[in-house]
Design an enzyme around this catalytic site. Structure first.
Site, short mmCIF file in Angstrom:
data_model
loop_
_atom_site.label_atom_id
_atom_site.label_comp_id
_atom_site.label_asym_id
_atom_site.label_seq_id
_atom_site.Cartn_x
_atom_site.Cartn_y
_atom_site.Cartn_z
N TYR A 283 -4.00 3.95 -2.49
CA TYR A 283 -3.85 2.55 -2.87
C TYR A 283 -4.00 1.70 -1.62
O TYR A 283 -3.41 2.00 -0.57
CB TYR A 283 -2.48 2.29 -3.51
CG TYR A 283 -2.27 0.81 -3.78
CD1 TYR A 283 -2.64 0.25 -5.00
CD2 TYR A 283 -1.76 -0.04 -2.78
CE1 TYR A 283 -2.50 -1.10 -5.23
CE2 TYR A 283 -1.61 -1.40 -3.01
CZ TYR A 283 -1.99 -1.92 -4.23
OH TYR A 283 -1.86 -3.27 -4.46
N GLU B 25 -7.60 -5.91 -3.42
CA GLU B 25 -6.94 -4.67 -3.81
C GLU B 25 -7.97 -3.62 -4.15
O GLU B 25 -8.89 -3.87 -4.94
CB GLU B 25 -6.03 -4.93 -5.03
CG GLU B 25 -5.19 -3.71 -5.40
CD GLU B 25 -4.44 -3.91 -6.71
OE1 GLU B 25 -5.09 -4.08 -7.77
OE2 GLU B 25 -3.20 -3.90 -6.68
#
Ligand code: GDP
Ligand code: MN
Length: 398
Positions: A109, A197
């Site tokens: 992530y 992101e």
């Protein structure tokens, strides 16, 4: 402003982030054709909507044949995708992105956000990619690496290397990871993003670091500096009430209550919403019509607020400092005379020329409910809305 995954990938790849090969399609046939162009024998068909969580909601499908691509895309087009980020109304699917499927060993992530407390760009990363960051922080908080960037010097290579080590990236791939981090940071700052992101960022079976997903959000107030970003706006993904407002230069946020608000100044608009809640009501919107509340702007504001079917009363709260209450009052009267409304309208004026303003409202003969203090205005709005509601119910009952 949000953009689509395929757009974010194109931008990030311009900053040195590696992304899979892919192509955009506007129909199932085009999706199949795009897959043929890409080559290979496994593809991913991805719904392009401004929301994450598509995988779990059926918006990301792995396909092994042209036939499967046609089916997957046909199932997506024209449908609204409801994910945990879209709200119950979902987002329409009008574009799909087809990518050559990638096999990977690990999912990471990676997020870049503005951290308000340190007033800096913060990099948030985790070795447990694939899951949503909320789940990671609930289930594996120990896996999260946080690092703030010193704005005077920007993200430094050593800092990017530290993040790579903390994530346990194999040494042979450190340089690729550093390039990815520096690229995202540059894209974030140079394009005035508020969020980047990549989830997941993967380590592929053939030892490459690849962004399988990408999301970017931009500061709407800085879009004038980036016309190439501004033109990526997709109105089909926005709340129609908010797009209409943006097109008219009004600062509007749609909410779920039923007391519409027309206010000049963002702070006063927030205070108005709070006071409505305090008085037992629910605001239908935030709306700052700006300092120069001209009759035209007031009229536009009424149209916009009333385009929301849930609105059952409208509270106009104007503090005239530079502006003048008599002008605003004229604006309200003009707006209501030209476009009569069928819900109670409560007007509270304060500041310059307030007496003249009140006189204009009184003389107009319009059924305007006047109030002097904000609390009084909020209470009258709530009472008017409740009365209106019971009358409507009675009418319906008849
Ligand atoms: P999101 O659910 O909206 O965040 O969409 P993603 O783009 O992240 O896709 C959801 C999941 O699909 C990812 O977490 C991956 O596990 C999987 N996925 C996406 N692209 C590929 C791919 O090329 N190959 C494989 N094997 N899985 C993929
Ligand atoms: Mn994702």
């Amino acid at each position: 402003m949000d953009i689509h995954e395929y757009q974010a990938k194109e931008i990030l790849s311009g900053f040195g982030v590696t992304v899979p090969q892919g192509a955009l399609a506007y129909s199932p046939e085009q999706a199949a054709y795009r897959a043929r162009e890409l080559g290979g024998n496994r593809w991913i068909v991805k719904a392009q909507v401004h929301a994450g969580g598509r995988g779990k909601a059926g918006g990301v499908k792995l396909c092994d044949s042209e036939h499967e691509i046609l089916d997957a895309a046909a199932d997506m087009f024209g449908r609204t995708l409801v994910t945990h980020q879209t709200g119950p109304e979902g987002k329409g699917i009008y574009r799909v992105y087809v990518e050559a499927a990638v096999s990977f060993e690990r999912e990471i992530y990676l997020g870049f956000v503005l951290d308000r407390s340190s007033q800096r760009v913060m990099i948030v990363a985790s070795s447990e990619g694939g899951m949503e960051i909320e789940d990671i922080s609930a289930e594996r908080p120990d896996s999260i690496v946080r690092s703030t960037v010193e704005p005077a010097v920007g993200l430094q290579e050593f800092q990017a290397r530290e993040i790579a080590f903390a994530l346990g990236i194999p040494t042979a791939l450190t340089q690729q990871m550093v390039r990815t981090l520096l690229g995202c940071y540059r894209a974030f700052t140079e394009l005035d993003a508020t969020m980047v992101e990549i989830n997941p960022l993967v380590i592929t079976s053939d030892e490459r670091i690849l962004a399988l997903d990408a999301k970017m959000t931009f500061d709407g107030n800085a879009l004038f500096r980036h016309p190439h970003v501004a033109e990526l706006r997709d109105k089909s993904q926005e709340d129609p009430r908010e797009s209409r407002a943006a097109d008219r230069g009004l600062n509007y946020i749609g909410l779920t209550g039923n007391i519409g608000c027309i206010v000049n100044g963002a702070g006063l608009a927030m205070a108005t919403m709070d006071t409505i809640k305090l008085a037992g009501g629910e605001p239908a919107n935030f709306l700052d019509i700006g300092g120069g509340a001209t009759p035209e702007r007031v009229a536009k504001a009424f149209k916009l607020v009333l385009s929301d079917q849930n609105v059952q009363a409208v509270l106009v709260n104007i503090f005239a400092g530079i502006n003048r209450c008599d002008w605003v009052a004229e604006g309200v009267v003009q707006a209501l005379t030209q476009n009569p409304v069928d819900v109670p309208v409560i007007v509270r004026l304060a500041g310059t020329n307030v007496e003249e303003g009140q006189k204009i409202l009184a003389k107009s003969g319009l059924p305007i409910i006047r109030a002097t203090s904000l609390m009084e205005a909020a209470e009258r709005s709530v009472t008017a809305w409740k009365n209106d509601q019971s009358q409507n119910t009675k009418l319906r009952a008849i």
